[in-house]
Every structure is written in structure tokens, then in C-alpha cells.
Design a protein around this motif. Structure first.
Motif, PDB file in Angstrom:
ATOM      1  N   ASP A 158      26.149  19.742 -32.932  1.00 14.95           N
ATOM      2  CA  ASP A 158      27.378  19.684 -33.733  1.00 14.95           C
ATOM      3  C   ASP A 158      27.352  20.796 -34.787  1.00 14.95           C
ATOM      4  N   PRO A 159      28.287  21.735 -34.728  1.00 11.15           N
ATOM      5  CA  PRO A 159      28.304  22.830 -35.709  1.00 11.15           C
ATOM      6  C   PRO A 159      28.404  22.348 -37.150  1.00 11.15           C
ATOM      7  N   GLU A 160      29.013  21.162 -37.360  1.00 10.09           N
ATOM      8  CA  GLU A 160      29.168  20.647 -38.715  1.00 10.09           C
ATOM      9  C   GLU A 160      27.877  20.056 -39.270  1.00 10.09           C
ATOM     10  N   LEU A 161      26.954  19.644 -38.375  1.00 13.19           N
ATOM     11  CA  LEU A 161      25.746  18.980 -38.830  1.00 13.19           C
ATOM     12  C   LEU A 161      24.464  19.748 -38.500  1.00 13.19           C
ATOM     13  N   ASP A 162      24.462  20.409 -37.369  1.00 17.51           N
ATOM     14  CA  ASP A 162      23.230  21.052 -36.904  1.00 17.51           C
ATOM     15  C   ASP A 162      23.070  22.466 -37.470  1.00 17.51           C
ATOM     16  N   GLY A 163      24.032  23.337 -37.228  1.00 18.79           N
ATOM     17  CA  GLY A 163      24.006  24.694 -37.779  1.00 18.79           C
ATOM     18  C   GLY A 163      23.144  25.685 -37.027  1.00 18.79           C
ATOM     19  N   ARG A 164      22.674  25.311 -35.821  1.00 17.35           N
ATOM     20  CA  ARG A 164      21.796  26.232 -35.108  1.00 17.35           C
ATOM     21  C   ARG A 164      22.553  27.200 -34.201  1.00 17.35           C
ATOM     22  N   ILE A 165      23.594  26.749 -33.536  1.00 16.90           N
ATOM     23  CA  ILE A 165      24.264  27.607 -32.559  1.00 16.90           C
ATOM     24  C   ILE A 165      25.759  27.327 -32.536  1.00 16.90           C
ATOM     25  N   LEU A 166      26.514  28.394 -32.288  1.00 21.94           N
ATOM     26  CA  LEU A 166      27.963  28.292 -32.126  1.00 21.94           C
ATOM     27  C   LEU A 166      28.383  29.322 -31.096  1.00 21.94           C
ATOM     28  N   LEU A 167      29.257  28.914 -30.171  1.00 27.66           N
ATOM     29  CA  LEU A 167      29.807  29.837 -29.176  1.00 27.66           C
ATOM     30  C   LEU A 167      31.222  30.220 -29.590  1.00 27.66           C
ATOM     31  N   GLY A 168      31.459  31.518 -29.673  1.00 25.88           N
ATOM     32  CA  GLY A 168      32.770  32.009 -30.075  1.00 25.88           C
ATOM     33  C   GLY A 168      33.342  32.986 -29.066  1.00 25.88           C
ATOM     34  N   LYS A 169      34.540  33.473 -29.359  1.00 26.55           N
ATOM     35  CA  LYS A 169      35.201  34.432 -28.473  1.00 26.55           C
ATOM     36  C   LYS A 169      36.066  35.362 -29.307  1.00 26.55           C
ATOM     37  N   VAL A 170      36.215  36.593 -28.817  1.00 24.74           N
ATOM     38  CA  VAL A 170      37.033  37.600 -29.488  1.00 24.74           C
ATOM     39  C   VAL A 170      37.927  38.263 -28.459  1.00 24.74           C
ATOM     40  N   ASP A 171      39.231  38.237 -28.713  1.00 25.84           N
ATOM     41  CA  ASP A 171      40.206  38.912 -27.857  1.00 25.84           C
ATOM     42  C   ASP A 171      40.272  40.381 -28.288  1.00 25.84           C
ATOM     43  N   CYS A 172      39.702  41.258 -27.478  1.00 29.22           N
ATOM     44  CA  CYS A 172      39.600  42.668 -27.869  1.00 29.22           C
ATOM     45  C   CYS A 172      40.936  43.404 -27.787  1.00 29.22           C
ATOM     46  N   THR A 173      41.943  42.829 -27.160  1.00 30.75           N
ATOM     47  CA  THR A 173      43.269  43.455 -27.193  1.00 30.75           C
ATOM     48  C   THR A 173      43.977  43.166 -28.504  1.00 30.75           C
ATOM     49  N   ASP A 174      43.517  42.119 -29.207  1.00 32.77           N
ATOM     50  CA  ASP A 174      44.095  41.769 -30.505  1.00 32.77           C
ATOM     51  C   ASP A 174      43.205  42.246 -31.650  1.00 32.77           C
ATOM     52  N   GLN A 175      41.903  42.115 -31.497  1.00 35.21           N
ATOM     53  CA  GLN A 175      40.941  42.518 -32.524  1.00 35.21           C
ATOM     54  C   GLN A 175      40.283  43.840 -32.115  1.00 35.21           C
ATOM     55  N   ILE A 176      41.088  44.879 -32.053  1.00 36.34           N
ATOM     56  CA  ILE A 176      40.611  46.169 -31.552  1.00 36.34           C
ATOM     57  C   ILE A 176      39.516  46.748 -32.439  1.00 36.34           C
ATOM     58  N   GLU A 177      39.736  46.730 -33.733  1.00 33.48           N
ATOM     59  CA  GLU A 177      38.765  47.340 -34.652  1.00 33.48           C
ATOM     60  C   GLU A 177      37.448  46.566 -34.668  1.00 33.48           C
ATOM     61  N   LEU A 178      37.520  45.237 -34.566  1.00 28.77           N
ATOM     62  CA  LEU A 178      36.309  44.422 -34.550  1.00 28.77           C
ATOM     63  C   LEU A 178      35.464  44.753 -33.321  1.00 28.77           C
ATOM     64  N   CYS A 179      36.098  44.873 -32.168  1.00 26.31           N
ATOM     65  CA  CYS A 179      35.372  45.203 -30.936  1.00 26.31           C
ATOM     66  C   CYS A 179      34.815  46.621 -30.986  1.00 26.31           C
ATOM     67  N   ARG A 180      35.580  47.521 -31.593  1.00 27.72           N
ATOM     68  CA  ARG A 180      35.106  48.895 -31.706  1.00 27.72           C
ATOM     69  C   ARG A 180      33.910  48.978 -32.643  1.00 27.72           C
ATOM     70  N   ARG A 181      33.938  48.168 -33.704  1.00 30.82           N
ATOM     71  CA  ARG A 181      32.833  48.170 -34.667  1.00 30.82           C
ATOM     72  C   ARG A 181      31.534  47.696 -34.023  1.00 30.82           C
ATOM     73  N   HIS A 182      31.637  46.818 -33.030  1.00 31.67           N
ATOM     74  CA  HIS A 182      30.446  46.309 -32.347  1.00 31.67           C
ATOM     75  C   HIS A 182      30.202  47.027 -31.020  1.00 31.67           C
ATOM     76  N   HIS A 183      30.872  48.172 -30.828  1.00 28.53           N
ATOM     77  CA  HIS A 183      30.641  49.040 -29.671  1.00 28.53           C
ATOM     78  C   HIS A 183      30.813  48.308 -28.343  1.00 28.53           C
ATOM     79  N   VAL A 184      31.829  47.488 -28.271  1.00 29.80           N
ATOM     80  CA  VAL A 184      32.129  46.783 -27.023  1.00 29.80           C
ATOM     81  C   VAL A 184      32.902  47.736 -26.114  1.00 29.80           C
ATOM     82  N   GLN A 185      32.344  48.031 -24.943  1.00 31.24           N
ATOM     83  CA  GLN A 185      32.976  48.977 -24.029  1.00 31.24           C
ATOM     84  C   GLN A 185      33.347  48.345 -22.693  1.00 31.24           C
ATOM     85  N   GLY A 186      32.655  47.278 -22.301  1.00 29.68           N
ATOM     86  CA  GLY A 186      32.975  46.601 -21.052  1.00 29.68           C
ATOM     87  C   GLY A 186      33.330  45.151 -21.302  1.00 29.68           C
TER      88      GLY A 186
END
Length: 485
Positions: A192-220
Motif C-alpha cells: 500500500d503506497p499510503e502505508l508501506d512506502g517501498r514501491i510505486l508504479l507510475g506512467k508518463v505520457d510522452c506526447t503530453d509531457q514532452i520536456e519531462l521525457c526529454r529530460r530523462h533521455h527517453v528515446q524509445g
């Protein structure tokens, strides 16, 4: 027995007694001039004898170095990740080799071409990646959507943040989505992210967050990155690179991989995690993104001696690429054809052909830059190389031997806009003719003959001039004496 008087009669150089000779100032002046002239002409003749003379001809190429040609190169790509950089070779005979790795070495570099670690070794990638269920419209999303505004916060609040950088138009991203969301839901139920704090799975839409993906050198797409307390930089044996997941993409494989990440971590309560990270949020938010976004590729490939292409591009059997975001700018440190010439042979080669050092590798040190932010997007950089073989034959100690067979080339480069994935292409063609450079032998006997001719000729001419000058002065004295009487 032959008498000494008869032997003396054979003397070509009969001597005049010194008492019968007369020295003069004019003769002394001519002697000095003659001696200086002899020294000057002797020096000129000696320099000509020591200077290498060559003859150049163009003949039909009759190569003796086999049907294959070696291409050696060292090229830096500031904006192409080693994760996807691929070296491919093709030719007109149908040869098509993709992603050559045996003779190729890759090194991660920053935007200034500085290395960021030791040699890049990619994680093993399955030849066929297994995917899970087909897309379900009723699927409950289990992963957390991340944006530029909240990315640093969540990356620092959890010991492990696994992020799926995707693009909605990407087929591979679409196939991954149902498994990713199911795996994220399972992990949220277990940790549970609210109680455990060890792991969280997320997602980033690179067509919307272009600068964020570029900052992390996402190419594929999709790129699954693993962030440990805010950073996805993996340090291994001095090598710094993004930590990524390359395994199967079905739900069970993803959950198993996530469990492996969580297993060595100690459980942190939600309160302690918040207290620890709330005090460091400001500092951690300022942490710069890793600078390792480029790749230096060096090594060699062997190609057939027919027209062909050496292509460097982004390649993957399980990722998609956004052509508008690909930048194939590169700096060529070295590009040559044929066997590498040793320093000893190169010195000998320069003795025969002094200008050879600057004519072999014409692309060395040149930079070809494009920018994805402007009208130069989707740019393929092409180099057209016309390769000509030069054979050098030298002569030493009256013996002739082949010094070297080296390849020179002329290059023409251009930037081409294309709707396809941009690449760096080197198109090469080998000329059916070759340049034959032969060292002309110098005869020592001819040199000695010329030296004797110089000494004898100057001595004779000086003697004639002295005789003319002496007789002229004597006649002038007689005329003056006649006038006095």
C-alpha cells in the motif's frame, strides 16, 4: 725491364715547374669563384640525389588483399542513447546485417562528448518479448499518472519508483498497457503506497509531457525506468546509465520483477517516509537529471568490395521511436578504410609521399549537427564516399617491394528531411581503378658522374676565362708601352 722514364711518358698531367708559373690576382679571384660554384652545384646535386622521386599512374585495381574491406570508425552521437544505438551494414549484393556487436564498442557520453563511465554493456534483451492480455476498455488503471509537476515529489517519496514512459500511438505501448495496469494494481494491493512506502508504479505520457521525457533521455517507447530514491542512474564498475527493465511484459513477469526490487528493502512506515522526504523535498527537487544521453561508437566492420552502406540508427524489436524527436547529430573522430597503418610504416610512407598524412581520412574531426527543436527535425545525415585504393611501391638497396595498400576517399555530405526514422548513413563506392605510386630509383654511378662533370666543367671553364683575361691584360699592357714610345 721498363724504365721509369718510359712510364713517365704516359703521364697525362705533366707538371710545369713552379718557377715557370706566375700567380695573378685575376686568377685568384676566378679560383675562389670556381670553388664556390663547385660547392654550390655539388650541394644541389647531392640534394637531388637524396630527394625521393616518384611517378604516379592510374591502373585497373588488381587487389591482393581479398574480397573484403575493413571500415574502422570512431563516431560520437550526443543525442543517441547507447541503449538503442545500432550499427548496420548492407550492400548491392543483398547483404544486410543488423545491430553488429562483435567488433563494436559503445561508451555513454554527455552532450559535450565527455565519457560518463566505462564501456556500455546492455542488459540481455529477449529475442521475443512476451506480452500479456489484449487491451480491455473496462480495465481499471493501477499505475499512477506522473507529470512534470509531481514527478520529483513521488520519485523521492518512494524507495522504488518504476515508471512506464509511453506514447499512445505506439503499438508496443498499447500492448504493454493492460499488463502494466494489472501489475500496478497487484503491487498497490501488496504494498500500500499510503502505508508501506517501498514501491510505486507510475506512467508518463510522452506526447503530453514532452520536456519531462526529454529530460530523462527517453528515446524509445515504451521505456520502463527504475528510480531508486529519485534517481535512475545505475552505477556499475564505473559505468553510469539509466536503470531500465528489458524483460517480458506480461503481468506475471512484471510482478515477479517488481518483487525482486522490493525484496531487499526494509519496510518504512508512511509517516517516517513523509517526514524524511518532506524535509528534503526542496533539495531533491533540484537534483539534475543524468547527463548520460549520448553514445560514442567505435570499432570496425568488414564489408564486401561493392557499393554499400554503413548505417547507424536507433533500433529495437520491441520499441517504437518518435522520428520528430530523434537527433542524429554526430562528430566523426575517425573513419578510414583498409588495414590500420602502423606508425613505422606511416613514417616510411611519408618519406615517399610527404602529403599523405592529411589526405587519407577526410572526415576526421568534422561535426554534423541538427536540432529537433526547429525545422531540422526528422533529419537523416548522409555521407557519400568515393573510395580509391592507392598502392605505394618503394625501392631500397636496388630491391623493389610493396610498402602499403591504403585507401583514400573523397566525401560529400548532406542533410535530408525524411518521414522515416532519422539515421546517419555512410554510402561508399569503391573505384575500379587504383592509383599506383612508384619510387624512382636513383643511380649512385650517375650521381658520381655528375659530380665529376661539375668539377671538371667548372675547372675547365675557369681556366679558359683566366687565359682569356690574362692574354687580354697582356695585350693591353703592350699597347700602352707602344704608345709611350
Amino acid at each position: 725491364m721498363i724504365s721509369s722514364s718510359k712510364i713517365k711518358s704516359l703521364d697525362f698531367y705533366r707538371k710545369i715547374p713552379r718557377d715557370l708559373t706566375e700567380a695573378s690576382l685575376s686568377g685568384a679571384g676566378l679560383s675562389i669563384i670556381a670553388a664556390l660554384s663547385m660547392m654550390f652545384l655539388f650541394g644541389m646535386e647531392l640534394n637531388d640525389y637524396l630527394t625521393v622521386s616518384t611517378s604516379t599512374s592510374v591502373v585497373v585495381d588488381k587487389s591482393s588483399d581479398g574480397e573484403f574491406l575493413r571500415i574502422e570508425f570512431n563516431i560520437s552521437f550526443p543525442a543517441l542513447s547507447c541503449e538503442f544505438a545500432s550499427v548496420d551494414v548492407s550492400d548491392v549484393l543483398g547483404t544486410n546485417r543488423l545491430n553488429i556487436t562483435k567488433t563494436i564498442h559503445k561508451f555513454s557520453i554527455d552532450s559535450h562528448l565527455n565519457p560518463t563511465g566505462s564501456e556500455f554493456h546492455a542488459a540481455p534483451i529477449p529475442m521475443v518479448i512476451k506480452h500479456g492480455d489484449d487491451f480491455d476498455e473496462a480495465l481499471v488503471e493501477g499505475s499512477f499518472p506522473l507529470t512534470s509537476a509531481n514527478f520529483d515529489k513521488y520519485a523521492n517519496n518512494y524507495q522504488i519508483l518504476v515508471v512506464n514512459f509511453y506514447a499512445p500511438w505506439c503499438t508496443w505501448s498499447t500492448r504493454l498497457r493492460p499488463s502494466w495496469e494489472k501489475a500496478a494494481k497487484i503491487m498497490r494491493e501488496r504494498y500500500d503506497p499510503e502505508l508501506d512506502g517501498r514501491i510505486l508504479l507510475g506512467k508518463v505520457d510522452c506526447t503530453d509531457q514532452i520536456e519531462l521525457c526529454r529530460r530523462h533521455h527517453v528515446q524509445g517507447y515504451p521505456s520502463i525506468r527504475i528510480f531508486r530514491k529519485g534517481s535512475d542512474v545505475r552505477e556499475s564498475h564505473g559505468h553510469h546509465d539509466h536503470e531500465s527493465y528489458y524483460g517480458d511484459r506480461d503481468t506475471d513477469s512484471l510482478v515477479t520483477a517488481m518483487e525482486v526490487l522490493v525484496a531487499p528493502l526494509h519496510m518504512e512506515s508512511h509517516r517516517l517516509a513523509l517526514e524524511k522526504n518532506s524535509s528534503n523535498t526542496t533539495d531533491n527537487a533540484k537534483r539534475p537529471a543524468p547527463l548520460a544521453g549520448g553514445c560514442r561508437i567505435e570499432g570496425f566492420v568488414r564489408v564486401k568490395k561493392v557499393p554499400g552502406n554503413l548505417v547507424i540508427s536507433a533500433h529495437s524489436t520491441s520499441h517504437s521511436f518518435d522520428a520528430s524527436q530523434m537527433n542524429m547529430s554526430h562528430v566523426i573522430s575517425h573513419l578510414s578504410f583498409g588495414k590500420k597503418i602502423s606508425p613505422r610504416v606511416m613514417n616510411e610512407l611519408r618519406r615517399v609521399i610527404p602529403y599523405i598524412g592529411g589526405s587519407i581520412d577526410r572526415l576526421n574531426g568534422r561535426a554534423y549537427i541538427s536540432h529537433v527543436e526547429d525545422a531540422n527535425a526528422n533529419v537523416t545525415i548522409e555521407h557519400y564516399l568515393q573510395v580509391v585504393k592507392t598502392e605505394v611501391i618503394t625501392r631500397r638497396a636496388s630491391r623493389e617491394y610493396k610498402l602499403v595498400e591504403e585507401y583514400e576517399y573523397t566525401a560529400h555530405s548532406s542533410l535530408v528531411h525524411s518521414i522515416n526514422i532519422p539515421v546517419a548513413k555512410f554510402h561508399f563506392e569503391l573505384s575500379p581503378m587504383q592509383v599506383l605510386v612508384t619510387e624512382n630509383a636513383k643511380s649512385f654511378s650517375h650521381f658520381i658522374t655528375n659530380v665529376c662533370a661539375i668539377i671538371g666543367g667548372i675547372f675547365t671553364v675557369a681556366g679558359i676565362l683566366d687565359s682569356i683575361l690574362h692574354n687580354t691584360l697582356r695585350i693591353m699592357k703592350k699597347v700602352e708601352l707602344g704608345k709611350n714610345f
